[in-house]
Design an enzyme around this catalytic site. Structure first.
Site, PDB file in Angstrom:
ATOM      1  N   ARG A 223     -31.550   5.156  11.918  1.00 10.72           N
ATOM      2  CA  ARG A 223     -31.260   3.797  12.358  1.00 10.72           C
ATOM      3  C   ARG A 223     -31.028   3.807  13.866  1.00 10.72           C
ATOM      4  NH1 ARG A 223     -33.524   1.207   8.948  1.00 10.72           N
ATOM      5  NH2 ARG A 223     -32.373  -0.719   9.394  1.00 10.72           N
ATOM      6  N   HIS A 271     -41.200   1.959  15.517  1.00  9.12           N
ATOM      7  CA  HIS A 271     -40.659   1.872  14.149  1.00  9.12           C
ATOM      8  C   HIS A 271     -41.780   1.978  13.105  1.00  9.12           C
ATOM      9  CE1 HIS A 271     -36.947   0.274  11.808  1.00  9.12           C
ATOM     10  NE2 HIS A 271     -37.657   1.100  11.054  1.00  9.12           N
TER      11      HIS A 271
END
Length: 308
Positions: A223, A271
Site C-alpha cells: 500500500r 499500480h
C-alpha cells in the site's frame, strides 16, 4: 438479488463491469451510484473506495465485497459493523504479483534502463550486473506467501516477516521486533506486501532504514501509505538504500511535481503489479454471497475493526 457496484476512481470501467456480469450469466440487476434503484433491494455491495453515504436505507445488504486485496479503502465508508466484509483473492492476483516482483528484480539486477539506453545509442555496454540474494518480504499473507515461495525456488535466500509464524518451504519465518531487525540487517532486497493499518502507515521510513546494513533495494507493492515518501530520497542520497521500485503511492496518480519521478535510482510504475481480473472478482463475490446466505462466512473475510 440486486448488486451495487460502488467504485470511485474507476468510473471509466463501470459500464464494462456491468457487461461482465451479463457475460458470466448473472441476470440480477446491477446498479451504479447515481442510478435510480431501491436501496433496500441491494444484497451485495461490490466496492472500491466507495462513496461515504448513509447506509441505513440499505437494509438488505448481506455482503460487502472489496474489488481488491486491500481493504483500507473501506474503513471510512461508514458500513454497519455487523455487515460481513470480504476482500478479493485469487490465483490470477497471485500469479500477476509474482511475475511483477520477479521481473522487477531481474530488471534491476541487469540494470535494464542502462541496456535500453545503450541500444538506443547503438553502444555495446557490457556490464556484470548488480546482484544480491537475500530477500526480506514484509507481510506473509496470500500474496506474500506466493512471492516468497516463488523467489525461494529461483534460488534467493528468502525470509518473511509477519505477525505470526508461517511454515513455507525454503522461507525463513520471522516475527516480532528481533525477527524484523535480523531480516533488515541482511537484506539485499526488501519487498513490502503488508496491509495498510495504523501500525503500518509510514512504516517504511527513516527509522526502518537505519536498521538496514546492506543498502537494500526496496520494492513497495503493498500500500502506498506504508512508505514515508519524504524519507526515501534522503535515504538514497546518504546510502542507506540503493534504490526503490515503487508501484503504489499515497496519492494516485502520482503528482507530476513529485521528485520520485526523476530520481535516477527510483523506478515508478502505475499500480500495475497485481490487477484484479474482473471475472474472478465477480465470481468470488457471487460465491461469497451464496455462502453468507447459507449462514457461512465468506472466503477471505475481513474484520474492519482490525483494519485487515
Amino acid at each position: 438479488m440486486a448488486i451495487l457496484v460502488d467504485m470511485t476512481g474507476s468510473e471509466s470501467r463501470l459500464d464494462a463491469i456491468k457487461t461482465d456480469f451479463k457475460r458470466l450469466g448473472i441476470t440480477d440487476p446491477v446498479w451504479l451510484p447515481g442510478e435510480d434503484y431501491d436501496p433496500a433491494s441491494i444484497e451485495l455491495v461490490l466496492a472500491w473506495k466507495p462513496q461515504v453515504r448513509d447506509w441505513s436505507a440499505y437494509t438488505g445488504v448481506k455482503l460487502v465485497q472489496s474489488w481488491g486485496a486491500g481493504v483500507d479503502h473501506l474503513l471510512d465508508a461508514g458500513f454497519p459493523a455487523d455487515w460481513p466484509v470480504a476482500r478479493f483473492m485469487g490465483q490470477s492476483l497471485k500469479d500477476r504479483m509474482v511475475r511483477y516482483v520477479c521481473a522487477q528484480l531481474s530488471n534491476w539486477q541487469l540494470d535494464m534502463p542502462r541496456l535500453v539506453q545503450a541500444q538506443n545509442e547503438k553502444r555495446w555496454d557490457w556490464h556484470d550486473g548488480r546482484w544480491g540474494e537475500q530477500v526480506l518480504i514484509l507481510g506473509l499473507g496470500e500474496l506474500g506467501q506466493s512471492v516468497a515461495e516463488s523467489l525461494a525456488v529461483q534460488g534467493y535466500k528468502v525470509s518473511g516477516w509477519s505477525q505470526s509464524p508461517k511454515k513455507l518451504k525454503g522461507v525463513e519465518s520471522l516475527t516480532g521486533k528481533p525477527g524484523l531487525n535480523a531480516g533488515l540487517a541482511r537484506a539485499d532486497y526488501l519487498i513490502n506486501l503488508l496491509p495498510l493499518t495504523s501500525a503500518t502507515r509510514g512504516l517504511l521510513g527513516s527509522e526502518l532504514w537505519a536498521r538496514c546494513e546492506r543498502q537494500p533495494v526496496i520494492m513497495n507493492v503493498g500500500r502506498g501509505a506504508s512508505l514515508a515518501e519524504d524519507d526515501l530520497i534522503p535515504a538514497l542520497e546518504v546510502g542507506q538504500l540503493s534504490g526503490a521500485i515503487l508501484d503504489v503511492f499515497e496519492t494516485e496518480p502520482l503528482p507530476s511535481q513529485s521528485p520520485l519521478w526523476s530520481h535516477p535510482n527510483i523506478w515508478v510504475t502505475p499500480h500495475i503489479a497485481s490487477i484484479s481480473d474482473p471475472s474472478d472478482v465477480i465470481r468470488l463475490s457471487i460465491d461469497n454471497l451464496r455462502q453468507v446466505r447459507a449462514g457461512e462466512p465468506p472466503r477471505y473475510p475481513v474484520d474492519l475493526s482490525r483494519e485487515y
